[in-house]
Design an enzyme around this catalytic site. Structure first.
Site, mmCIF file in Angstrom:
data_model
loop_
_atom_site.group_PDB
_atom_site.id
_atom_site.type_symbol
_atom_site.label_atom_id
_atom_site.label_comp_id
_atom_site.label_asym_id
_atom_site.label_seq_id
_atom_site.Cartn_x
_atom_site.Cartn_y
_atom_site.Cartn_z
ATOM 1 C CE LYS A 63 -3.720 -2.305 2.604
ATOM 2 N NZ LYS A 63 -4.568 -2.213 3.821
ATOM 3 C CG ASN A 83 -3.268 -2.855 7.226
ATOM 4 O OD1 ASN A 83 -3.198 -2.323 6.111
ATOM 5 N ND2 ASN A 83 -4.295 -3.602 7.598
ATOM 6 C CD GLU A 123 -8.342 -8.731 -3.980
ATOM 7 O OE1 GLU A 123 -7.233 -9.259 -3.755
ATOM 8 O OE2 GLU A 123 -9.157 -8.460 -3.077
HETATM 9 P P1 ADP Z 1 -7.394 -7.184 5.309
HETATM 10 O O1 ADP Z 1 -6.622 -6.064 4.630
HETATM 11 O O2 ADP Z 1 -6.588 -7.796 6.425
HETATM 12 O O3 ADP Z 1 -7.948 -8.178 4.329
HETATM 13 P P2 ADP Z 1 -10.114 -6.096 5.573
HETATM 14 O O4 ADP Z 1 -10.430 -6.658 4.227
HETATM 15 O O5 ADP Z 1 -11.042 -6.357 6.698
HETATM 16 O O6 ADP Z 1 -8.646 -6.519 6.057
HETATM 17 O O7 ADP Z 1 -9.979 -4.518 5.459
HETATM 18 C C1 ADP Z 1 -9.294 -3.948 4.372
HETATM 19 C C2 ADP Z 1 -8.473 -2.792 4.860
HETATM 20 O O8 ADP Z 1 -9.346 -1.791 5.371
HETATM 21 C C3 ADP Z 1 -7.535 -3.106 6.013
HETATM 22 O O9 ADP Z 1 -6.317 -3.688 5.601
HETATM 23 C C4 ADP Z 1 -7.330 -1.728 6.600
HETATM 24 O O10 ADP Z 1 -6.404 -0.975 5.826
HETATM 25 C C5 ADP Z 1 -8.702 -1.109 6.431
HETATM 26 N N1 ADP Z 1 -9.513 -1.288 7.648
HETATM 27 C C6 ADP Z 1 -10.135 -2.413 8.051
HETATM 28 N N2 ADP Z 1 -10.785 -2.212 9.224
HETATM 29 C C7 ADP Z 1 -10.557 -0.918 9.545
HETATM 30 C C8 ADP Z 1 -10.956 -0.082 10.628
HETATM 31 N N3 ADP Z 1 -11.723 -0.550 11.626
HETATM 32 N N4 ADP Z 1 -10.524 1.197 10.630
HETATM 33 C C9 ADP Z 1 -9.756 1.671 9.631
HETATM 34 N N5 ADP Z 1 -9.356 0.958 8.580
HETATM 35 C C10 ADP Z 1 -9.747 -0.324 8.522
#
Ligand code: ADP
Length: 169
Positions: A29, A132, A146
């Site tokens: 990212k 993250n 994707e």
């Molecule tokens: P992952 O990336 O681990 O697959 P998700 O698909 O649940 O996780 O979420 C996509 C992205 O959205 C996360 O990697 C993060 O950057 C963002 N995200 C998820 N939950 C939150 C939250 N509660 N607050 C802010 N950003 C979030």
């Protein structure tokens, strides 16, 4: 002439989940790019034994970001997430290998880096959910979706690697 080591693999099962040709979409990212973590992340996937079959740097538009995260469009953080994801270039990749989708997710660690084990990418390299640093497909359907969203078929390579015989029996 194509060197023998790069000739297409003999079993053309590329992209088929459950085979050693399973493919996943991984993206560093904008925060990971800005923090100079691209090499560190690529090195981990290479060292694991997965095969890099596609890679590009791309600055997502807000529309691309929204399409990529369409499943999360009802979430309160969606606008901030898509603003962030379109705030700078990402490094988009396709990695191939046995169990690459779930194995890749394990290498990423949990969504919230607070809970990510040391040794995982998020556990080692970042601190909060909203920064993250890396995305990885969470299943075969999202991987296919994707990969097709970010890459044309001609941008994803079917080459063989000479070292495959040392990664697989
Ligand atoms: P992952 O990336 O681990 O697959 P998700 O698909 O649940 O996780 O979420 C996509 C992205 O959205 C996360 O990697 C993060 O950057 C963002 N995200 C998820 N939950 C939150 C939250 N509660 N607050 C802010 N950003 C979030």
């Amino acid at each position: 002439a194509t060197p023998a080591a790069c000739a297409p693999a003999k079993l053309p099962a590329h992209g088929v989940p459950g085979t050693k040709y399973e493919r996943t979409f991984i993206a560093v990212k904008p925060d990971g790019v800005q923090r100079g973590l691209v090499g560190n992340i690529i090195a981990r996937f290479e060292a694991k034994g997965y095969k890099l079959v596609a890679l590009k740097m791309v600055w997502p538009t807000k529309e691309m970001a929204s399409k990529h995260y369409a499943d999360l469009s009802s979430k309160p953080f969606f606008n901030g997430l898509t603003d962030f994801f379109s705030s700078g270039p990402i490094v988009a990749m396709v990695w191939e290998g046995d169990n690459a989708i779930l194995g890749g997710r394990k290498m990423l660690g949990t969504t919230n880096p607070r809970d990510s084990e040391p040794g995982s990418i998020r556990g080692d390299l970042c601190v909060i959910t909203g920064r993250n640093i890396i995305h990885g497909s969470d299943g075969p359907d999202s991987a296919e979706h994707e990969i097709n969203m970010w890459f044309k078929p001609s941008e994803v390579n079917d080459h063989a690697l000479a070292e495959a015989a040392w990664v697989y029996e």
